[in-house]
Design a protein around this motif. Structure first.
Motif, PDB file in Angstrom:
ATOM      1  N   ALA A  21      39.936 -15.416  10.515  1.00 27.47           N
ATOM      2  CA  ALA A  21      40.448 -15.860  11.817  1.00 27.47           C
ATOM      3  C   ALA A  21      39.300 -16.298  12.724  1.00 27.47           C
ATOM      4  CB  ALA A  21      41.260 -14.739  12.476  1.00 27.47           C
ATOM      5  N   MET A  22      38.183 -15.562  12.690  1.00 24.43           N
ATOM      6  CA  MET A  22      37.020 -15.935  13.511  1.00 24.43           C
ATOM      7  C   MET A  22      36.475 -17.299  13.082  1.00 24.43           C
ATOM      8  SD  MET A  22      36.309 -13.653  15.872  1.00 24.43           S
ATOM      9  CE  MET A  22      34.630 -14.110  16.243  1.00 24.43           C
ATOM     10  N   ARG A  23      36.362 -17.527  11.774  1.00 23.52           N
ATOM     11  CA  ARG A  23      35.858 -18.825  11.293  1.00 23.52           C
ATOM     12  C   ARG A  23      36.821 -19.944  11.684  1.00 23.52           C
ATOM     13  NH1 ARG A  23      34.414 -15.727   6.647  1.00 23.52           N
ATOM     14  NH2 ARG A  23      36.282 -16.464   5.593  1.00 23.52           N
ATOM     15  N   ARG A  24      38.128 -19.710  11.518  1.00 20.91           N
ATOM     16  CA  ARG A  24      39.126 -20.717  11.906  1.00 20.91           C
ATOM     17  C   ARG A  24      39.037 -21.032  13.390  1.00 20.91           C
ATOM     18  NH1 ARG A  24      44.542 -19.269  11.918  1.00 20.91           N
ATOM     19  NH2 ARG A  24      45.125 -21.379  12.407  1.00 20.91           N
ATOM     20  N   ALA A  25      38.967 -19.983  14.205  1.00 19.67           N
ATOM     21  CA  ALA A  25      38.899 -20.184  15.654  1.00 19.67           C
ATOM     22  C   ALA A  25      37.604 -20.884  16.041  1.00 19.67           C
ATOM     23  CB  ALA A  25      39.027 -18.846  16.385  1.00 19.67           C
ATOM     24  N   ALA A  26      36.500 -20.542  15.376  1.00 19.07           N
ATOM     25  CA  ALA A  26      35.220 -21.199  15.682  1.00 19.07           C
ATOM     26  C   ALA A  26      35.295 -22.681  15.348  1.00 19.07           C
ATOM     27  CB  ALA A  26      34.083 -20.527  14.918  1.00 19.07           C
ATOM     28  N   ARG A  27      35.887 -23.004  14.196  1.00 18.68           N
ATOM     29  CA  ARG A  27      36.027 -24.427  13.835  1.00 18.68           C
ATOM     30  C   ARG A  27      36.935 -25.152  14.823  1.00 18.68           C
ATOM     31  NH1 ARG A  27      36.772 -22.139   8.598  1.00 18.68           N
ATOM     32  NH2 ARG A  27      34.837 -22.252   7.447  1.00 18.68           N
TER      33      ARG A  27
END
Length: 177
Positions: free
Chosen positions: A25-31
């Motif tokens: 979720a953190m990687r998705r939100a960062a992207r």
């Protein structure tokens, strides 16, 4: 300290599932929140592996490539590829090691430090925004859990340091210490 199976410690599986989902979720939100570079890219247009490499170097200034390979549990050739790419992008400076690149000492450049700082800011902004959406009781519970989460992180780091690299890719029992 022996590793237990999931049936002996079902809480371990539950924590692993939540941590995995949080990381994704953190990687998705960062992207999704990225403002620089191509859509979906992270700070500096870098991959998570590149950002983890730079973050590790920020935590270990002056590290040698072999040290970073051990810390990140990566093959030395993978670290060499990262060093070469980050050097070309002027995010990492290599000094020493003229005859033997393994003896090189690595430092972040100002641009590299700015990328790491941007990565940390992105993560902090995501979590601050998400935390604001939680009920006050959940925020308080997470706040009280921070010491335990820090202790868990240290314990996982210690396991990574204790486990020998397994030939089949599966973690072996930690070395007796």
């Amino acid at each position: 300290m022996p590793v237990t199976d999931d049936s002996a410690d079902p809480g371990g599986q539950a924590v692993a599932d939540v941590v995995s989902r949080l990381r994704r979720a953190m990687r998705r939100a960062a992207r999704a929140s990225s403002t620089g570079g191509p859509p979906g890219k992270l700070p500096g247009g870098l991959s998570v592996a590149q950002l983890e490499f730079l973050s590790c170097l920020a935590e270990n200034p002056g590290a040698r490539p072999g040290q970073l390979a051990r810390l990140l549990r990566l093959a030395p050739s993978s670290v060499a590829t990262l060093v070469n790419g980050m050097s070309r992008a002027q995010l990492v400076e290599r000094s020493g090691g003229i005859d033997d690149r393994r003896t090189a000492v690595l430092q972040l450049t100002q641009a590299g430090a700015a990328v790491v700082d941007s990565w940390h800011q992105v993560n902090a902004r995501i979590l601050t925004t998400a935390l604001a959406r939680l009920q006050p009781a959940s925020r308080a519970t997470l706040g009280m859990a921070l010491p335990a989460m820090s202790e868990l992180t240290a314990a996982v780091d210690a396991l990574a340091d204790a486990w020998p690299a397994a030939a089949d890719g599966e973690p072996a029992e930690p070395a007796a210490g």
